[in-house]
Write a protein that holds these residues in place. Structure first.
Motif, PDB file in Angstrom:
ATOM      1  N   GLY A 137       3.841   1.625  -4.439  1.00  0.00           N
ATOM      2  CA  GLY A 137       3.365   1.977  -5.771  1.00  0.00           C
ATOM      3  C   GLY A 137       4.021   1.186  -6.886  1.00  0.00           C
TER       4      GLY A 137
ATOM      5  N   SER B  80     -10.549  -3.903   0.116  1.00  0.00           N
ATOM      6  CA  SER B  80     -10.118  -3.828  -1.279  1.00  0.00           C
ATOM      7  C   SER B  80      -8.592  -3.717  -1.331  1.00  0.00           C
TER       8      SER B  80
ATOM      9  N   ASP C  58      -6.559  -1.539  -2.297  1.00  0.00           N
ATOM     10  CA  ASP C  58      -5.930  -0.268  -1.926  1.00  0.00           C
ATOM     11  C   ASP C  58      -6.070   0.051  -0.434  1.00  0.00           C
TER      12      ASP C  58
ATOM     13  N   CYS D  67      -3.511   1.986   1.958  1.00  0.00           N
ATOM     14  CA  CYS D  67      -3.477   3.434   2.188  1.00  0.00           C
ATOM     15  C   CYS D  67      -4.620   3.881   3.098  1.00  0.00           C
ATOM     16  N   SER D  68      -5.264   2.943   3.770  1.00  0.00           N
ATOM     17  CA  SER D  68      -6.384   3.293   4.651  1.00  0.00           C
ATOM     18  C   SER D  68      -5.961   3.189   6.113  1.00  0.00           C
TER      19      SER D  68
ATOM     20  N   SER E 262      -5.777  -8.967  -0.117  1.00  0.00           N
ATOM     21  CA  SER E 262      -7.165  -8.553  -0.252  1.00  0.00           C
ATOM     22  C   SER E 262      -7.946  -9.767  -0.754  1.00  0.00           C
TER      23      SER E 262
ATOM     24  N   PHE F  17      -4.992  -2.867  -8.808  1.00  0.00           N
ATOM     25  CA  PHE F  17      -4.251  -2.021  -7.885  1.00  0.00           C
ATOM     26  C   PHE F  17      -4.179  -0.605  -8.423  1.00  0.00           C
ATOM     27  N   THR F  18      -4.192   0.343  -7.501  1.00  0.00           N
ATOM     28  CA  THR F  18      -3.963   1.724  -7.903  1.00  0.00           C
ATOM     29  C   THR F  18      -2.525   2.060  -7.540  1.00  0.00           C
ATOM     30  N   THR F  19      -1.767   2.529  -8.488  1.00  0.00           N
ATOM     31  CA  THR F  19      -0.359   2.834  -8.219  1.00  0.00           C
ATOM     32  C   THR F  19      -0.203   4.153  -7.473  1.00  0.00           C
TER      33      THR F  19
ATOM     34  N   CYS G 165      -1.270   4.675  -4.532  1.00  0.00           N
ATOM     35  CA  CYS G 165      -1.009   4.335  -3.136  1.00  0.00           C
ATOM     36  C   CYS G 165       0.458   3.971  -3.000  1.00  0.00           C
TER      37      CYS G 165
ATOM     38  N   SER H  11       2.068   3.033  -0.161  1.00  0.00           N
ATOM     39  CA  SER H  11       2.251   2.429   1.152  1.00  0.00           C
ATOM     40  C   SER H  11       3.435   1.468   1.147  1.00  0.00           C
TER      41      SER H  11
END
Length: 189
Positions: A53, A77, A79, A82-83, A107, A115-117, A119, A121
């Motif tokens: 994050g 993508s 993010d 986190c998949s 990616s 980016f989404t913070t 996540c 990972s």
């Protein structure tokens, strides 16, 4: 006169290719670019990414001072860390570190999202923009069957180029190459 000789020569080459059934592949632009092969020197680059994050800066040359680097280019993508696809990468990153190697995922999508913070990972992920994809001879966007891994030795020599849609196989191959490289380094000392 010289122009007509060139035209005749090209016509003969095309006729020969047609005879061999190769004209279609020789004249049509390829949908998949060739990747850099093992033995070539990896071009240096710098990118920003995210891990746990938090933003981080990645400099290939700086990372290679600490040991081999594994670059995994994905069609997912940013993010995706986190998949489920990232699970083999996260598991392998720890094992690769035991052998002195660092794994970073990229990616490669045409319209990259921020980016989404949210996540958190442990997998470091960056967006491979066109400057990076050109250096590493990758299509942008990357199709899932062309996910690509490069294993790079500290001298910037590419030890492995691997293309597949199967994330597990990427990490199995990368770990195998890193182990062999490590073994060879001990023999040289």
């Amino acid at each position: 006169m010289a122009l007509s000789k060139k035209f005749i020569l090209k016509s003969k080459i095309i006729a020969a290719l047609l005879t061999l059934g190769l004209a279609n592949t020789a004249l049509r632009p390829s949908s998949a670019k060739a990747t850099l092969s093992s033995g070539f020197h990896a071009p240096p680059f710098k990118v920003s990414g995210i891990t746990m994050g938090q933003p981080f800066h990645f400099d290939l040359d700086q990372m290679l001072k600490n040991g081999p680097v594994v670059l995994y280019f994905s069609s997912e993508s940013p993010d995706f860390a986190c998949s489920r696809e990232a699970e083999p990468l996260i598991k392998s990153a720890s094992e690769l570190r035991l052998y002195g190697a660092f794994l970073i995922a990229f990616s490669v999508i045409k319209n990259s999202m921020p980016f989404t913070t949210g996540c958190r990972s442990r997998l470091p992920v960056a967006i491979a923009d066109t400057s990076v994809t050109r250096l590493y001879a990758l299509n942008n966007p990357l199709s899932p069957q062309n996910n690509t891994t490069y294993v790079i030795a500290p001298d910037r020599r590419i030890l492995l180029t691997y293309v597949s849609s199967d994330t597990d196989s990427h990490m199995i191959k990368a770990l195998e190459v890193i182990k062999n490289w490590q073994k060879n380094q001990k023999i040289k000392r």
